[in-house]
Design a protein around this motif. Structure first.
Motif, PDB file in Angstrom:
ATOM      1  N   MET A 115     -22.714 -10.106   5.489  1.00  0.00           N
ATOM      2  CA  MET A 115     -22.667  -9.034   6.378  1.00  0.00           C
ATOM      3  C   MET A 115     -22.161  -7.794   5.998  1.00  0.00           C
ATOM      4  SD  MET A 115     -23.737  -9.017   9.627  1.00  0.00           S
ATOM      5  CE  MET A 115     -22.829  -8.587  11.378  1.00  0.00           C
ATOM      6  N   ILE A 116     -22.832  -6.736   6.356  1.00  0.00           N
ATOM      7  CA  ILE A 116     -22.432  -5.549   6.045  1.00  0.00           C
ATOM      8  C   ILE A 116     -21.301  -4.800   6.897  1.00  0.00           C
ATOM      9  CG2 ILE A 116     -23.157  -2.881   5.903  1.00  0.00           C
ATOM     10  CD1 ILE A 116     -25.841  -3.948   5.410  1.00  0.00           C
ATOM     11  N   PRO A 117     -20.132  -4.621   6.420  1.00  0.00           N
ATOM     12  CA  PRO A 117     -19.013  -4.085   7.116  1.00  0.00           C
ATOM     13  C   PRO A 117     -19.485  -2.819   7.912  1.00  0.00           C
ATOM     14  CG  PRO A 117     -18.328  -4.557   5.007  1.00  0.00           C
ATOM     15  CD  PRO A 117     -19.769  -4.628   5.014  1.00  0.00           C
ATOM     16  N   ARG A 118     -19.015  -2.532   9.260  1.00  0.00           N
ATOM     17  CA  ARG A 118     -19.317  -1.456  10.091  1.00  0.00           C
ATOM     18  C   ARG A 118     -19.014  -0.235   9.175  1.00  0.00           C
ATOM     19  NH1 ARG A 118     -21.606   2.194  11.130  1.00  0.00           N
ATOM     20  NH2 ARG A 118     -21.495   3.330  13.282  1.00  0.00           N
ATOM     21  N   ASP A 119     -18.004  -0.182   8.753  1.00  0.00           N
ATOM     22  CA  ASP A 119     -17.415   1.002   8.033  1.00  0.00           C
ATOM     23  C   ASP A 119     -18.323   1.376   6.708  1.00  0.00           C
ATOM     24  OD1 ASP A 119     -16.420  -0.584   6.129  1.00  0.00           O
ATOM     25  OD2 ASP A 119     -14.448  -0.026   6.481  1.00  0.00           O
ATOM     26  N   GLU A 120     -19.184   0.656   6.250  1.00  0.00           N
ATOM     27  CA  GLU A 120     -20.086   0.869   5.210  1.00  0.00           C
ATOM     28  C   GLU A 120     -21.445   1.463   5.725  1.00  0.00           C
ATOM     29  OE1 GLU A 120     -20.222  -2.285   2.356  1.00  0.00           O
ATOM     30  OE2 GLU A 120     -17.918  -2.483   2.431  1.00  0.00           O
ATOM     31  N   LEU A 121     -21.858   1.464   7.015  1.00  0.00           N
ATOM     32  CA  LEU A 121     -22.873   1.980   7.352  1.00  0.00           C
ATOM     33  C   LEU A 121     -22.936   3.437   7.991  1.00  0.00           C
ATOM     34  CD1 LEU A 121     -23.353  -1.127   9.879  1.00  0.00           C
ATOM     35  CD2 LEU A 121     -24.806  -0.716   7.796  1.00  0.00           C
ATOM     36  N   PRO A 122     -24.120   3.870   7.809  1.00  0.00           N
ATOM     37  CA  PRO A 122     -24.119   5.379   8.154  1.00  0.00           C
ATOM     38  C   PRO A 122     -23.836   5.540   9.639  1.00  0.00           C
ATOM     39  CG  PRO A 122     -26.380   4.606   7.150  1.00  0.00           C
ATOM     40  CD  PRO A 122     -25.569   3.278   7.518  1.00  0.00           C
ATOM     41  N   GLU A 123     -23.677   6.873   9.820  1.00  0.00           N
ATOM     42  CA  GLU A 123     -23.115   7.292  11.066  1.00  0.00           C
ATOM     43  C   GLU A 123     -24.303   7.576  12.125  1.00  0.00           C
ATOM     44  OE1 GLU A 123     -20.087   7.295  12.628  1.00  0.00           O
ATOM     45  OE2 GLU A 123     -19.656   6.276  10.727  1.00  0.00           O
ATOM     46  N   ASP A 124     -25.406   8.126  11.211  1.00  0.00           N
ATOM     47  CA  ASP A 124     -26.438   8.555  12.260  1.00  0.00           C
ATOM     48  C   ASP A 124     -27.855   7.464  11.931  1.00  0.00           C
ATOM     49  OD1 ASP A 124     -27.114   9.152   9.446  1.00  0.00           O
ATOM     50  OD2 ASP A 124     -28.175  10.854   9.862  1.00  0.00           O
ATOM     51  N   ALA A 125     -28.678   7.565  13.021  1.00  0.00           N
ATOM     52  CA  ALA A 125     -29.690   6.796  13.179  1.00  0.00           C
ATOM     53  C   ALA A 125     -30.805   6.816  11.878  1.00  0.00           C
ATOM     54  CB  ALA A 125     -30.367   7.200  14.173  1.00  0.00           C
ATOM     55  N   ALA A 126     -30.783   8.127  11.227  1.00  0.00           N
ATOM     56  CA  ALA A 126     -31.925   8.435  10.141  1.00  0.00           C
ATOM     57  C   ALA A 126     -31.366   7.644   8.712  1.00  0.00           C
ATOM     58  CB  ALA A 126     -31.945   9.890   9.890  1.00  0.00           C
TER      59      ALA A 126
ATOM     60  N   ALA B 147     -27.717  -3.347  14.266  1.00  0.00           N
ATOM     61  CA  ALA B 147     -27.090  -2.218  15.109  1.00  0.00           C
ATOM     62  C   ALA B 147     -26.640  -2.871  16.391  1.00  0.00           C
ATOM     63  CB  ALA B 147     -28.407  -1.246  15.255  1.00  0.00           C
ATOM     64  N   GLU B 148     -27.525  -3.795  16.969  1.00  0.00           N
ATOM     65  CA  GLU B 148     -27.118  -4.402  18.367  1.00  0.00           C
ATOM     66  C   GLU B 148     -25.704  -5.211  17.963  1.00  0.00           C
ATOM     67  OE1 GLU B 148     -26.425  -6.119  21.795  1.00  0.00           O
ATOM     68  OE2 GLU B 148     -27.551  -4.592  21.344  1.00  0.00           O
ATOM     69  N   TYR B 149     -25.533  -5.922  16.820  1.00  0.00           N
ATOM     70  CA  TYR B 149     -24.272  -6.645  16.724  1.00  0.00           C
ATOM     71  C   TYR B 149     -23.086  -5.544  16.680  1.00  0.00           C
ATOM     72  CZ  TYR B 149     -20.743  -9.379  14.303  1.00  0.00           C
ATOM     73  OH  TYR B 149     -19.489  -9.736  13.950  1.00  0.00           O
ATOM     74  N   TYR B 150     -23.512  -4.293  16.128  1.00  0.00           N
ATOM     75  CA  TYR B 150     -22.179  -3.396  16.066  1.00  0.00           C
ATOM     76  C   TYR B 150     -22.575  -2.395  17.369  1.00  0.00           C
ATOM     77  CZ  TYR B 150     -21.006  -4.743  11.419  1.00  0.00           C
ATOM     78  OH  TYR B 150     -20.280  -5.482  10.495  1.00  0.00           O
ATOM     79  N   ASP B 151     -23.263  -2.743  18.261  1.00  0.00           N
ATOM     80  CA  ASP B 151     -23.420  -1.690  19.392  1.00  0.00           C
ATOM     81  C   ASP B 151     -23.940  -0.360  19.142  1.00  0.00           C
ATOM     82  OD1 ASP B 151     -20.645  -3.465  21.214  1.00  0.00           O
ATOM     83  OD2 ASP B 151     -22.646  -3.793  21.498  1.00  0.00           O
ATOM     84  N   GLU B 152     -24.919  -0.308  18.269  1.00  0.00           N
ATOM     85  CA  GLU B 152     -25.105   1.193  17.852  1.00  0.00           C
ATOM     86  C   GLU B 152     -26.716   1.310  18.125  1.00  0.00           C
ATOM     87  OE1 GLU B 152     -23.091   3.275  16.187  1.00  0.00           O
ATOM     88  OE2 GLU B 152     -21.565   1.962  15.999  1.00  0.00           O
ATOM     89  N   ILE B 153     -27.324   0.395  18.966  1.00  0.00           N
ATOM     90  CA  ILE B 153     -28.904   0.735  19.233  1.00  0.00           C
ATOM     91  C   ILE B 153     -29.335   1.845  19.985  1.00  0.00           C
ATOM     92  CG2 ILE B 153     -29.262  -1.743  18.645  1.00  0.00           C
ATOM     93  CD1 ILE B 153     -29.763  -2.036  21.597  1.00  0.00           C
TER      94      ILE B 153
END
Length: 123
Positions: A1-12, A114-120
């Motif tokens: 599982m990719i940690p949230r803090d390693e994911l991009p901040e923007d949708a692109a 994204a849904e898991y991290y509420d980012e959709i």
């Protein structure tokens, strides 16, 4: 599982994320704790098609184990051609969530992450 803090901040940036999740067994809509009829009741409330929503426009995509959550994912194609994801999430505490939204350019796996991290809810 990719940690949230390693994911991009923007949708692109999310479109470049490579992620995969194991499938549930069985990997079928019949394994979902909610019936297709209940899914369609929800689609009729949330889709732009409303009461004109048709079950044949709902297509099962896959299941996934996302961390401790179980996911069932469908696409729903609205009468204007817009494709939406319909996602049922079953959480270990017994709670669940059913949602319908546009994929925003995300693959099924990216969308579930994204849904898991509420980012959709990007525009």
């Amino acid at each position: 599982m990719i940690p949230r803090d390693e994911l991009p901040e923007d949708a692109a940036g999310w479109s470049n994320i490579e992620v995969s999740f194991p499938r549930l067994s069985p990997d079928t809509p019949d394994s979902c704790p909610v019936s297709t009829e209940e899914i369609m009741e929800y689609v009729r409330m949330e889709s732009a098609d409303l009461d004109e929503s048709k079950e044949e426009s709902l297509q099962f995509v896959r299941t996934a184990q996302v961390a401790e959550e179980k996911h069932w994912l469908w696409t729903y194609t609205e009468s204007d051609g817009q494709v939406c994801y319909v996602l049922l999430t079953d959480r270990p505490d017994g709670s669940g969530c059913l949602g319908l939204s546009e994929p925003n350019g995300l693959s099924p796996e990216q969308y579930m992450l994204a849904e898991y991290y509420d980012e959709i809810y990007w525009s």
